[in-house]
Design an enzyme around this catalytic site. Structure first.
Site, PDB file in Angstrom:
ATOM      1  CG  HIS A  72      63.344  51.959  58.996  1.00  0.00           C
ATOM      2  ND1 HIS A  72      64.090  51.002  59.317  1.00  0.00           N
ATOM      3  CD2 HIS A  72      61.975  51.407  58.688  1.00  0.00           C
ATOM      4  CE1 HIS A  72      63.358  49.818  58.945  1.00  0.00           C
ATOM      5  NE2 HIS A  72      62.172  50.045  58.733  1.00  0.00           N
ATOM      6  CE1 TYR A 200      60.739  44.065  59.619  1.00  0.00           C
ATOM      7  CE2 TYR A 200      58.874  42.825  60.334  1.00  0.00           C
ATOM      8  CZ  TYR A 200      59.521  43.928  59.868  1.00  0.00           C
ATOM      9  OH  TYR A 200      58.735  45.017  59.918  1.00  0.00           O
ATOM     10  N   PRO A 292      50.651  43.032  62.150  1.00  0.00           N
ATOM     11  CG  PRO A 292      51.226  42.880  64.514  1.00  0.00           C
ATOM     12  CD  PRO A 292      50.122  42.486  63.273  1.00  0.00           C
ATOM     13  CE  LYS A 296      53.985  48.538  54.516  1.00  0.00           C
ATOM     14  NZ  LYS A 296      54.583  49.788  54.304  1.00  0.00           N
ATOM     15  CE1 TYR A 384      58.556  47.384  56.488  1.00  0.00           C
ATOM     16  CE2 TYR A 384      60.631  48.286  55.999  1.00  0.00           C
ATOM     17  CZ  TYR A 384      59.946  48.147  56.993  1.00  0.00           C
ATOM     18  OH  TYR A 384      60.018  48.114  58.351  1.00  0.00           O
TER      19      TYR A 384
HETATM   20  P1  RFL Z   1      42.840  53.392  66.774  1.00  0.00           P
HETATM   21  O1  RFL Z   1      44.089  53.784  66.885  1.00  0.00           O
HETATM   22  O2  RFL Z   1      42.435  51.926  67.062  1.00  0.00           O
HETATM   23  O3  RFL Z   1      41.855  54.377  67.082  1.00  0.00           O
HETATM   24  C1  RFL Z   1      40.463  54.378  67.343  1.00  0.00           C
HETATM   25  C2  RFL Z   1      39.902  55.184  68.514  1.00  0.00           C
HETATM   26  O4  RFL Z   1      38.370  55.178  68.396  1.00  0.00           O
HETATM   27  C3  RFL Z   1      38.028  54.937  69.746  1.00  0.00           C
HETATM   28  N1  RFL Z   1      36.741  54.286  69.820  1.00  0.00           N
HETATM   29  C4  RFL Z   1      35.590  54.885  69.965  1.00  0.00           C
HETATM   30  N2  RFL Z   1      35.172  56.005  69.952  1.00  0.00           N
HETATM   31  C5  RFL Z   1      33.727  56.615  70.203  1.00  0.00           C
HETATM   32  N3  RFL Z   1      32.794  55.450  70.146  1.00  0.00           N
HETATM   33  C6  RFL Z   1      33.047  54.262  70.112  1.00  0.00           C
HETATM   34  N4  RFL Z   1      32.251  53.340  70.014  1.00  0.00           N
HETATM   35  C7  RFL Z   1      34.474  53.644  69.795  1.00  0.00           C
HETATM   36  N5  RFL Z   1      35.295  52.701  69.948  1.00  0.00           N
HETATM   37  C8  RFL Z   1      36.293  52.817  69.871  1.00  0.00           C
HETATM   38  C9  RFL Z   1      39.098  54.379  70.381  1.00  0.00           C
HETATM   39  O5  RFL Z   1      39.155  54.527  71.911  1.00  0.00           O
HETATM   40  C10 RFL Z   1      40.312  54.835  69.703  1.00  0.00           C
HETATM   41  O6  RFL Z   1      40.872  55.843  70.513  1.00  0.00           O
HETATM   42  O7  RFL Z   1      42.395  53.339  65.135  1.00  0.00           O
HETATM   43  P2  RFL Z   1      42.862  54.379  63.958  1.00  0.00           P
HETATM   44  O8  RFL Z   1      42.850  55.871  64.362  1.00  0.00           O
HETATM   45  O9  RFL Z   1      42.476  53.801  62.705  1.00  0.00           O
HETATM   46  O10 RFL Z   1      44.421  53.890  63.994  1.00  0.00           O
HETATM   47  C11 RFL Z   1      44.935  52.771  63.236  1.00  0.00           C
HETATM   48  C12 RFL Z   1      46.335  52.451  63.857  1.00  0.00           C
HETATM   49  O11 RFL Z   1      46.134  52.503  65.290  1.00  0.00           O
HETATM   50  C13 RFL Z   1      46.640  50.941  63.806  1.00  0.00           C
HETATM   51  O12 RFL Z   1      46.541  50.709  62.430  1.00  0.00           O
HETATM   52  C14 RFL Z   1      48.150  50.789  64.097  1.00  0.00           C
HETATM   53  O13 RFL Z   1      48.623  50.771  65.341  1.00  0.00           O
HETATM   54  C15 RFL Z   1      48.688  49.420  63.578  1.00  0.00           C
HETATM   55  N6  RFL Z   1      50.090  49.068  63.856  1.00  0.00           N
HETATM   56  C16 RFL Z   1      51.111  49.509  63.202  1.00  0.00           C
HETATM   57  N7  RFL Z   1      50.825  50.425  62.179  1.00  0.00           N
HETATM   58  C17 RFL Z   1      51.972  50.888  61.512  1.00  0.00           C
HETATM   59  O14 RFL Z   1      51.525  51.448  60.330  1.00  0.00           O
HETATM   60  N8  RFL Z   1      53.261  50.642  61.816  1.00  0.00           N
HETATM   61  C18 RFL Z   1      53.764  49.885  62.791  1.00  0.00           C
HETATM   62  O15 RFL Z   1      54.517  49.733  62.919  1.00  0.00           O
HETATM   63  C19 RFL Z   1      52.459  49.231  63.432  1.00  0.00           C
HETATM   64  N9  RFL Z   1      52.635  48.652  64.705  1.00  0.00           N
HETATM   65  C20 RFL Z   1      50.432  48.095  65.069  1.00  0.00           C
HETATM   66  C21 RFL Z   1      51.767  47.949  65.180  1.00  0.00           C
HETATM   67  C22 RFL Z   1      49.528  47.631  65.633  1.00  0.00           C
HETATM   68  C23 RFL Z   1      49.691  46.980  66.996  1.00  0.00           C
HETATM   69  N10 RFL Z   1      48.580  46.336  67.710  1.00  0.00           N
HETATM   70  C24 RFL Z   1      48.560  46.632  68.960  1.00  0.00           C
HETATM   71  C25 RFL Z   1      47.400  45.949  66.862  1.00  0.00           C
HETATM   72  C26 RFL Z   1      52.247  47.063  66.430  1.00  0.00           C
HETATM   73  C27 RFL Z   1      50.892  46.638  67.053  1.00  0.00           C
HETATM   74  C28 RFL Z   1      51.494  45.702  68.373  1.00  0.00           C
HETATM   75  C1  PHB Z   2      57.304  48.475  65.975  1.00  0.00           C
HETATM   76  O1  PHB Z   2      58.109  49.167  66.076  1.00  0.00           O
HETATM   77  O2  PHB Z   2      56.136  48.325  66.735  1.00  0.00           O
HETATM   78  C2  PHB Z   2      56.967  47.691  64.847  1.00  0.00           C
HETATM   79  C3  PHB Z   2      57.874  47.627  63.819  1.00  0.00           C
HETATM   80  C4  PHB Z   2      57.856  46.790  62.553  1.00  0.00           C
HETATM   81  C5  PHB Z   2      56.576  46.081  62.524  1.00  0.00           C
HETATM   82  C6  PHB Z   2      55.799  46.026  63.594  1.00  0.00           C
HETATM   83  C7  PHB Z   2      55.827  46.532  64.698  1.00  0.00           C
HETATM   84  O3  PHB Z   2      56.583  45.108  61.489  1.00  0.00           O
END
Ligand code: RFL
Ligand code: PHB
Length: 393
Positions: A72, A200, A292, A296, A384
């Site tokens: 990418h 975007y 999001p 990051k 980025y």
């Molecule tokens: P997670 O993934 O939330 O995992 C936390 C885990 O802890 C569990 N948990 C517990 N366990 C024990 N006791 C408790 N009391 C607990 N409470 C919760 C949960 O069940 C879970 O399994 O956090 P972690 O590991 O820090 O990871 C972070 C990432 O998941 C998050 O930052 C990313 O998904 C954010 N994000 C993106 N990040 C990127 O780097 N690139 C992307 O393209 C990107 N796109 C996104 C995203 C997040 C999104 N949403 C839904 C917020 C797109 C979206 C739409």
């Molecule tokens: C994704 O693929 O889910 C995605 C890509 C770029 C973003 C956020 C989410 O900035």
């Protein structure tokens, strides 16, 4: 039970930490609230920085990523009425980013954990932390109806934004920095071919984003009001609205299909400081959230875990606690860098329903500046691609 590091949360942060610690002969137990299927069903991140890919490769987690991840090389910004701009990360930073789904990383982490017979306790209820101020902390929880106690040297809080570890720190000892944005994202996953670039779009009807998970799986997002409800967004309405926000010659290339997942996300920036209290260390979404836009969040979870694992290694291997003492300040440099970048992209690209005419005009000219200034593009490309990791040991 006894272990060296009790890891709360089996998301990407917790599972990666347990894997890296294992490779440094440090024992850990992961205590996860949900079952694996639930953790794997969350459709989230898609974009990996070069440093994230590097960490995964360094720890033997890159085989499928190398095969299935898609290079990418930048992001396309489209501004209704003003054309588009490709922010070329490869050209400006010499580095390639990768699209590879968080779900796939999570599968790879579970596979690696199974291969080494890792201690992963799922469906743990009522997780509580005790004695984090002292030398002998422990975690209690209920599993299969039985009360359990896990004694340890350290606790890693990797339980995401809604977890329990952050609140184990006395409120008087922490400071929280929060910014909420006045809109949400509706995300759709559909088994249809994606547009060629992550795109975007800024449009008077609201922001839109085109991304992908593979050559046959698309991920799209629409800005919605905060009070949007999924039931008000049947597939037809989603595709129709998406096409209205893209320029018409792009909209023709959007292939519609049945949504296999639909979710709403509110957008916020959040950081708690410090990241450590006594024997508890916070990492990933437990410590910080970014909107999001800019993709990051997962990358920050990986860099936190990288720093924390190196610091724990220095402690166990050499009795050197200096990296543990500096964990927060080191991790927070990358965190705040990403907080600034994602806030910039979010406010640049969305429609704030309360924005004044002045703010909207300034937003248009911010984009025009980006379109015409190679220096501004180079800066955004570097932001980025993310800061490089600091080597601690
Ligand atoms: P997670 O993934 O939330 O995992 C936390 C885990 O802890 C569990 N948990 C517990 N366990 C024990 N006791 C408790 N009391 C607990 N409470 C919760 C949960 O069940 C879970 O399994 O956090 P972690 O590991 O820090 O990871 C972070 C990432 O998941 C998050 O930052 C990313 O998904 C954010 N994000 C993106 N990040 C990127 O780097 N690139 C992307 O393209 C990107 N796109 C996104 C995203 C997040 C999104 N949403 C839904 C917020 C797109 C979206 C739409
Ligand atoms: C994704 O693929 O889910 C995605 C890509 C770029 C973003 C956020 C989410 O900035």
């Amino acid at each position: 039970m006894r272990t060296q590091v009790a890891i709360i949360g089996g998301g990407p942060a917790g599972m990666l930490l347990s894997e890296i610690l294992h490779q440094h002969d440090i024992r850990s137990v992961v205590v996860e609230k949900h079952g694996r299927a639930h953790v794997l069903s969350r459709i989230r991140a898609g974009v990996l920085e070069p440093s994230t890919v590097d960490v995964l490769h360094r720890h033997g987690l890159g085989t499928r990523l190398a095969r299935d991840g898609k290079p990418h090389d930048g992001m396309r910004l489209v501004w209704a009425g003003r054309g588009d701009l490709f922010v070329d990360t490869l050209r400006h930073t010499g580095q390639r980013m990768t699209t590879y789904g968080q779900t796939s990383i999570q599968e790879d982490l579970f596979a690696a954990a199974d291969a080494r017979g890792a201690a992963l306790i799922t469906q743990a209820q009522n997780v509580q932390l005790h004695g984090i101020d002292g030398a002998q902390p422990c975690v209690t929880f209920t599993h299969d109806g039985q009360a359990q106690r896990l004694d340890c040297d350290f606790i890693a809080g990797c339980d995401g934004f809604h977890g329990v570890t952050r609140s184990a720190i006395p409120a008087a000892m922490t400071r929280e920095y929060t910014l909420s944005y006045p809109y949400a994202w509706l995300g759709v996953l559909a088994p249809v071919p994606p547009l060629p670039d992550i795109t975007y779009v800024h449009h008077p009807r609201g922001f839109a984003l085109a991304s992908s998970r593979s050559a046959t799986l698309s991920r799209y997002y629409l800005q919605t009001p905060l009070d949007a409800r999924i039931e008000d967004w049947p597939d037809d309405r989603f595709w129709d609205e998406l096409r209205q926000r893209f320029p018409s010659d792009w909209a023709r290339h959007i292939v519609a299909g049945p949504a296999t997942e639909k979710s709403l996300t509110t957008l916020r920036s959040f950081v708690v400081e410090p990241l450590r209290h006594g024997r508890l260390f916070l990492a990933g979404d437990a410590a910080h959230i970014v909107p999001p836009t800019g993709a990051k969040g997962l990358n920050l979870a990986v860099s936190d875990v990288f720093y924390l694992s190196r610091a724990l290694f220095a402690h166990y291997a050499r009795g050197d606690d200096s990296a543990l003492a500096r964990y927060g300040e080191t991790a927070l440099r990358r965190v705040w860098h990403a907080v600034r970048t994602s806030r910039y992209l979010t406010t640049l690209l969305h429609i704030d329903p309360a924005a004044t005419a002045f703010e909207r005009r300034a937003q248009d000219y911010e984009f025009e500046h980006l379109q015409t200034s190679v220096a501004a593009q180079a800066l955004l490309a570097a932001q980025y691609a993310g800061l490089p990791l600091e080597e601690l040991t």
